[in-house]
Design an enzyme around this catalytic site. Sequence first.
Site, PDB file in Angstrom:
ATOM      1  N   GLY A 259       0.814  -1.219   0.000  1.00 20.67           N
ATOM      2  CA  GLY A 259       0.000   0.000   0.000  1.00 20.67           C
ATOM      3  C   GLY A 259       0.844   1.263   0.000  1.00 20.67           C
TER       4      GLY A 259
ATOM      5  CG  HIS B  11       5.108   4.976  -4.855  1.00 18.10           C
ATOM      6  ND1 HIS B  11       5.703   4.241  -5.856  1.00 18.10           N
ATOM      7  CD2 HIS B  11       5.558   4.438  -3.689  1.00 18.10           C
ATOM      8  CE1 HIS B  11       6.498   3.324  -5.334  1.00 18.10           C
ATOM      9  NE2 HIS B  11       6.412   3.412  -4.008  1.00 18.10           N
ATOM     10  CD  GLU B  12       2.649   8.063 -11.409  1.00 22.42           C
ATOM     11  OE1 GLU B  12       2.804   7.232 -12.321  1.00 22.42           O
ATOM     12  OE2 GLU B  12       1.654   8.816 -11.342  1.00 22.42           O
TER      13      GLU B  12
ATOM     14  CG  HIS C 103       3.164   0.665  -5.448  1.00 24.50           C
ATOM     15  ND1 HIS C 103       3.309   1.738  -4.596  1.00 24.50           N
ATOM     16  CD2 HIS C 103       3.769  -0.388  -4.819  1.00 24.50           C
ATOM     17  CE1 HIS C 103       3.953   1.355  -3.503  1.00 24.50           C
ATOM     18  NE2 HIS C 103       4.250   0.076  -3.612  1.00 24.50           N
TER      19      HIS C 103
ATOM     20  CE  LYS D 114      13.201   1.983  -3.751  1.00 22.47           C
ATOM     21  NZ  LYS D 114      13.154   1.184  -2.543  1.00 22.47           N
ATOM     22  CG  ASP D 115      11.861  -3.479  -3.021  1.00 24.18           C
ATOM     23  OD1 ASP D 115      12.261  -3.082  -1.931  1.00 24.18           O
ATOM     24  OD2 ASP D 115      10.924  -2.915  -3.644  1.00 24.18           O
TER      25      ASP D 115
ATOM     26  NE  ARG E 269      10.456   1.169   5.313  1.00 21.42           N
ATOM     27  CZ  ARG E 269      10.295  -0.091   4.920  1.00 21.42           C
ATOM     28  NH1 ARG E 269      10.612  -0.457   3.702  1.00 21.42           N
ATOM     29  NH2 ARG E 269       9.801  -0.993   5.755  1.00 21.42           N
TER      30      ARG E 269
HETATM   31  P1  AMP Z   1       6.069  -2.337  -1.566  1.00 24.19           P
HETATM   32  O1  AMP Z   1       4.679  -1.794  -1.455  1.00 24.19           O
HETATM   33  O2  AMP Z   1       7.131  -1.353  -1.185  1.00 24.19           O
HETATM   34  O3  AMP Z   1       6.234  -3.685  -0.912  1.00 24.19           O
HETATM   35  O4  AMP Z   1       6.322  -2.586  -3.109  1.00 24.19           O
HETATM   36  C1  AMP Z   1       5.460  -3.388  -3.867  1.00 24.19           C
HETATM   37  C2  AMP Z   1       6.092  -3.651  -5.210  1.00 24.19           C
HETATM   38  O5  AMP Z   1       6.315  -2.407  -5.887  1.00 24.19           O
HETATM   39  C3  AMP Z   1       7.458  -4.341  -5.098  1.00 24.19           C
HETATM   40  O6  AMP Z   1       7.562  -5.325  -6.117  1.00 24.19           O
HETATM   41  C4  AMP Z   1       8.417  -3.207  -5.313  1.00 24.19           C
HETATM   42  O7  AMP Z   1       9.654  -3.611  -5.837  1.00 24.19           O
HETATM   43  C5  AMP Z   1       7.661  -2.343  -6.313  1.00 24.19           C
HETATM   44  N1  AMP Z   1       8.149  -0.966  -6.284  1.00 24.19           N
HETATM   45  C6  AMP Z   1       8.254  -0.164  -5.200  1.00 24.19           C
HETATM   46  N2  AMP Z   1       8.814   1.028  -5.550  1.00 24.19           N
HETATM   47  C7  AMP Z   1       9.080   0.953  -6.870  1.00 24.19           C
HETATM   48  C8  AMP Z   1       9.682   1.844  -7.811  1.00 24.19           C
HETATM   49  N3  AMP Z   1      10.125   3.043  -7.475  1.00 24.19           N
HETATM   50  N4  AMP Z   1       9.787   1.435  -9.095  1.00 24.19           N
HETATM   51  C9  AMP Z   1       9.352   0.193  -9.460  1.00 24.19           C
HETATM   52  N5  AMP Z   1       8.784  -0.687  -8.628  1.00 24.19           N
HETATM   53  C10 AMP Z   1       8.651  -0.321  -7.343  1.00 24.19           C
END
Ligand code: AMP
Length: 294
Positions: free
Chosen positions: A31, A34-35, A37, A149-150, A187
């Site tokens: 959740g 952002h762009e 996601h 990103k991750d 974050r």
């Molecule tokens: P999170 O909500 O942070 O667990 O991220 C969910 C998914 O979105 C994960 O697969 C992340 O790698 C991806 N994600 C988060 N930030 C970015 C970003 N800046 N660019 C591309 N994918 C992202």
Amino acid sequence: MEIVNRIPRMQAISRRLRKEGKKIGFVPTMGALHEGHLSLISRARTMSDVVVVSIFVNPIQFGKGEDFDKYPRDLAKDAELVTDRGVDYLFAPNRDEVYPKDYSTYVLVEDLSDKLCGLSRPGHFRGVTTVVMKLLNIVRPNFCFFGQKDGQQAVIIKRMIRDLCVDTEMVVCPIVRDSDGLALSSRNIYLNKEERSAATVLFRALNKGKQLFEEGETEAARIIAAMQQVIEAEPLARIDYVALVDPETLEDVYVLEEDRKVMAAVAVYIGSTRLIDNMIFGEKPTFTYSEEDL
Ligand code: AMP
């Protein structure tokens, strides 16, 4: 778009969709969308008949003293953001249903989970792989989408999917960045104004490394030292790690070779916020800029 909270309901929907021959694309998230996601969702849209996005702040991937309690949560805002983005189901299960009281089963990808972020966040990737495996079992997607990103997370999940013969195809999407290069992250909202501007140091360090690589530097230690220097020049930054690793095995690379890709990965505290970023040397840039910036 339907918001689904209960696991059996999500399973019933997936069962029906598969029976109807629909291709399911799945984007797991925590959740605070952002762009970054949204780029995963757009990609899912192009490859699937039905798009499922999950939102679940997974308690077991946070260590003691980490930001589980303060992690941003706003389901209504997230739901609004993905409306008209072609999301069919927003799956937001509750904690007690995902982890009932006597919960006792975990998925661990050995070795890969102990490196890089695993060193300063013990147990983190065990939490990630456990929840992702559960979500894949619930949604049973044809395609699942993760962000570069991750980078370490993507490598670990790819290995888990292969090792456990999970019937899904994983797609890793490029990093989306702000116009000044900072990788978008949920974050980033923890950063105050000074920290936000200091946070570009991750991208600057990665670019420094890439520049040396492109100039023909082959000694990883020299590239790492130059990247560290960039970060150390930023008073609000404190290095967790700077590493050059093999993009598949995450083993340290000591000598860079022309035809071999290398992942440069950094984790840096900006104030008390820990940020990560990475770049693959030896291939075209793997990031895009946020649509808002363009
Ligand atoms: P999170 O909500 O942070 O667990 O991220 C969910 C998914 O979105 C994960 O697969 C992340 O790698 C991806 N994600 C988060 N930030 C970015 C970003 N800046 N660019 C591309 N994918 C992202």
